[in-house]
Design a protein around this motif. Structure first.
Motif, PDB file in Angstrom:
ATOM      1  N   UNK A  32       0.802  -1.227   0.000  1.00 40.46           N
ATOM      2  CA  UNK A  32       0.000   0.000   0.000  1.00 40.46           C
ATOM      3  C   UNK A  32       0.833   1.275   0.000  1.00 40.46           C
ATOM      4  N   UNK A  33       2.106   1.171   0.396  1.00 39.45           N
ATOM      5  CA  UNK A  33       2.935   2.370   0.526  1.00 39.45           C
ATOM      6  C   UNK A  33       2.554   3.225   1.717  1.00 39.45           C
ATOM      7  N   UNK A  34       1.828   2.632   2.690  1.00 41.35           N
ATOM      8  CA  UNK A  34       1.379   3.369   3.861  1.00 41.35           C
ATOM      9  C   UNK A  34       1.830   2.656   5.129  1.00 41.35           C
ATOM     10  N   UNK A  35       1.901   3.429   6.225  1.00 40.97           N
ATOM     11  CA  UNK A  35       2.258   2.819   7.503  1.00 40.97           C
ATOM     12  C   UNK A  35       1.025   2.142   8.115  1.00 40.97           C
ATOM     13  N   UNK A  36       1.156   1.475   9.273  1.00 37.44           N
ATOM     14  CA  UNK A  36      -0.007   0.783   9.848  1.00 37.44           C
ATOM     15  C   UNK A  36      -1.181   1.696  10.179  1.00 37.44           C
ATOM     16  N   UNK A  37      -0.966   3.011  10.212  1.00 38.51           N
ATOM     17  CA  UNK A  37      -2.038   3.955  10.519  1.00 38.51           C
ATOM     18  C   UNK A  37      -2.657   4.554   9.257  1.00 38.51           C
ATOM     19  N   UNK A  38      -2.210   4.088   8.084  1.00 38.95           N
ATOM     20  CA  UNK A  38      -2.800   4.530   6.833  1.00 38.95           C
ATOM     21  C   UNK A  38      -2.195   5.774   6.237  1.00 38.95           C
ATOM     22  N   UNK A  39      -1.011   6.208   6.731  1.00 38.69           N
ATOM     23  CA  UNK A  39      -0.390   7.439   6.250  1.00 38.69           C
ATOM     24  C   UNK A  39       0.742   7.146   5.277  1.00 38.69           C
ATOM     25  N   UNK A  40       0.860   8.025   4.277  1.00 44.07           N
ATOM     26  CA  UNK A  40       1.913   7.922   3.274  1.00 44.07           C
ATOM     27  C   UNK A  40       2.924   9.041   3.510  1.00 44.07           C
ATOM     28  N   UNK A  41       4.213   8.814   3.173  1.00 41.72           N
ATOM     29  CA  UNK A  41       5.207   9.879   3.320  1.00 41.72           C
ATOM     30  C   UNK A  41       5.171  10.912   2.207  1.00 41.72           C
ATOM     31  N   UNK A  42       4.232  10.780   1.287  1.00 42.14           N
ATOM     32  CA  UNK A  42       4.064  11.790   0.244  1.00 42.14           C
ATOM     33  C   UNK A  42       2.665  12.385   0.370  1.00 42.14           C
ATOM     34  N   UNK A  43       2.516  13.612  -0.096  1.00 41.17           N
ATOM     35  CA  UNK A  43       1.216  14.279  -0.029  1.00 41.17           C
ATOM     36  C   UNK A  43       0.209  13.555  -0.910  1.00 41.17           C
ATOM     37  N   UNK A  44      -0.987  13.334  -0.398  1.00 41.29           N
ATOM     38  CA  UNK A  44      -2.042  12.621  -1.123  1.00 41.29           C
ATOM     39  C   UNK A  44      -3.159  13.597  -1.443  1.00 41.29           C
ATOM     40  N   UNK A  45      -3.395  13.814  -2.732  1.00 36.41           N
ATOM     41  CA  UNK A  45      -4.304  14.885  -3.147  1.00 36.41           C
ATOM     42  C   UNK A  45      -5.768  14.562  -2.916  1.00 36.41           C
ATOM     43  N   UNK A  46      -6.124  13.273  -2.808  1.00 34.90           N
ATOM     44  CA  UNK A  46      -7.547  12.940  -2.725  1.00 34.90           C
ATOM     45  C   UNK A  46      -7.961  12.501  -1.326  1.00 34.90           C
ATOM     46  N   UNK A  47      -7.097  12.717  -0.328  1.00 30.33           N
ATOM     47  CA  UNK A  47      -7.412  12.280   1.027  1.00 30.33           C
ATOM     48  C   UNK A  47      -7.705  13.472   1.926  1.00 30.33           C
ATOM     49  N   UNK A  48      -8.846  13.422   2.602  1.00 31.23           N
ATOM     50  CA  UNK A  48      -9.257  14.510   3.488  1.00 31.23           C
ATOM     51  C   UNK A  48      -8.926  14.120   4.923  1.00 31.23           C
ATOM     52  N   UNK A  49      -8.099  14.920   5.633  1.00 26.77           N
ATOM     53  CA  UNK A  49      -7.555  14.498   6.929  1.00 26.77           C
ATOM     54  C   UNK A  49      -8.409  14.876   8.134  1.00 26.77           C
TER      55      UNK A  49
END
Length: 512
Positions: A32-49
């Motif tokens: 997935x390219x994400x950590x166990x909490x669902x976060x990526x080390x790159x900015x994600x344009x379609x994700x609302x935090x």
């Protein structure tokens, strides 16, 4: 997961650095390219935090800031060693963070950087032991289940991961060498169904535990959570002040403010009382996970600062992460954790932008958001808001503007039936919905939503510094942020009720 600079002054990429210098939780899932909490080390344009009670992905603006820092580090390694450069940069960030918190760097307040909030608790407990490994320590908490999963082990002086932030293999649950004997005593703050327990009863039970521990000759580290995973303060601040007046130096206090949902005046008030304060840059501030800091009051005294720190901490902390006026840190090894540096740089960028918003505007935005979310949760049969007691810090005597407003909104999920009944969703169903709303691909035209990881069966919709800044820039008092929150709840309700429709048309993206 070490982050030492390789020979020749070369540095890994920003993406690689952002996920270095932490324990196993910082590692990315190759699929997935994400950590166990669902976060990526790159900015994600379609994700609302809306998941800042757990963590958030890095914003594009913060990513640009750390990209520039990486370039500066790469240049600096041409004439400085990694440790020297790391020391200079951490000193700079320490001064900036203290200033943003309204604390004069010359006040004597110490600030220790750490790889996570869990690491901070480990350091705080070792400071509380004060080198007296033969005298037992009683760590007394309220609502410990609403703190980090590894915090209990960390406070007890035990390893909490398979590797430390500085890359050393560790065995979870195993005691650190030379740790003092430690008991963890906890008082729950909610009943099994999520109802808050009576605050006076919680405070009374905490008081009894403190009295018994002091009477048995134990030192006490009392942990005050401000705030917990579901947004509670516990035990009550007034009761903690009363315990300190009664027992004096026998009771030390650690304020677990790892959510960092407090204003500078509140933080300053805690330090004036001589209490340690734990914060992170990855919750309300929405810096990348993981980044922690322990603030040490000037009243700790010179003896505490000069006593060598225990060698067992070398797996978790480098001397460069401690203030220069803490000679005891020289007992630690030298190490350059550029990943931690970059994550804190991103968090400080978010904090600076947040503090540029006029405080009264911040209050208005947060209040409008809280009102809209609570109204929606009360009217939708798919939801039930988990009660959060009022945030009462009046005993501190500070005059904050906004931190008395609820910013974590926990709620339970239900599946309505044709007969008008509601079936509560269990942990597994709630966790599945949490994963599904965050799993949308950027290429499919749908929005993904980050909400706080389930606490029991409750999800958490959260406001954050970044979203306040976005609302202020939009000049709509948060209308756009509220619209996205309603769209997020729409999607959760659809999943709780049955098959989810394809949702492609949403308000403007947030969190940039």
């Amino acid at each position: 997961m070490r982050s030492d600079a390789p020979p020749g002054g070369l540095l890994p990429s920003t993406r690689e650095l952002l996920v270095s210098g932490g324990d196993h939780r910082i590692a990315l899932d190759p699929a997935t390219g994400r950590n166990p909490y669902g976060c990526s080390p790159v900015a994600t344009s379609n994700q609302v935090p809306f998941g800042s009670s757990t963590c958030s992905g890095i914003s594009p603006l913060a990513l640009a800031v750390v990209d520039a820092l990486r370039e500066r580090l790469a240049s600096g390694l041409a004439w400085s060693s990694p440790a020297e450069l790391y020391r200079q940069e951490m000193d700079r960030l320490r001064t900036e963070l203290l200033q943003l918190c309204g604390i004069d760097a010359a006040s004597g307040t110490g600030l220790v950087f750490a790889a996570s909030g869990t690491d901070v608790h480990l350091l705080a407990a070792r400071v509380a032991c004060d080198g007296e490994t033969d005298r037992p320590l009683a760590v007394i908490t309220a609502g410990q289940s609403e703190s980090g999963s590894g915090v209990r082990a960390a406070l007890a002086g035990r390893h909490f991961s398979t590797c430390s932030a500085l890359g050393r293999p560790t065995v979870p649950g195993e005691m650190l060498v030379d740790s003092c004997e430690c008991d963890i005593l906890d008082v729950p703050i909610r009943t099994p169904d999520g109802t808050p327990r009576d605050a006076k009863l919680v405070d009374a039970e905490i008081g009894m535990l403190v009295e018994r521990a002091v009477g048995a000759g134990r030192r006490v580290l009392l942990v005050l959570m401000d705030v917990s995973k579901t947004g509670c303060i516990a035990p009550g601040i007034a009761s903690v002040l009363a315990l300190r007046r009664r027992w004096g130096s026998a009771v030390q206090v650690l304020v677990d403010a790892c959510q960092f949902r407090i204003e500078p005046v509140t933080l300053q008030a805690y330090l004036r009382h001589g209490w340690m304060v734990a914060v992170t840059g990855s919750k309300f501030l929405t810096g990348p996970p993981f980044s922690g800091a322990l603030m040490l009051p000037p009243t700790l005294g010179a003896a505490r600062r000069t006593r060598p720190l225990p060698p067992a901490l070398r797996a978790y902390s480098a001397r460069e992460e401690w203030p220069r006026d803490w000679p005891g840190a020289e007992a630690l090894e030298s190490h350059a954790n550029f990943g931690l540096l970059m994550r804190w740089q991103a968090a400080i960028h978010e904090l600076r932008a947040f503090q540029a918003v006029p405080p009264q505007l911040t209050r208005d935005i947060l209040r409008r958001f809280a009102t809209a979310v609570q109204m929606r949760l009360s009217r939708d049969p798919c939801f039930e808001a988990l009660p959060v007691p009022a945030l009462d810090r009046t005993a501190l005597g500070a005059l904050p503007t906004w931190d008395d407003i609820q910013t974590i909104h926990p709620f339970l999920l239900y599946r309505p039936t044709p007969g008008g009944e509601r079936i509560p969703l269990g942990r597994d169903e709630t966790a599945d919905i949490h994963r599904r709303i965050a799993a949308t691909s950027p290429d499919c035209g749908e929005w993904a939503y980050q909400v706080g990881q389930p606490v029991g069966c409750a999800l958490r919709l959260c406001m954050s510094a970044r979203l306040v800044v976005q609302a202020a820039r939009d000049r709509d008092l948060g209308a756009g942020v509220i619209a996205q929150a309603m769209a997020c709840l729409d999607k959760i309700a659809a999943l709780a009720s049955g098959p989810v429709p394809r949702i492609t048309r949403q308000p403007q993206a947030l969190g940039t």
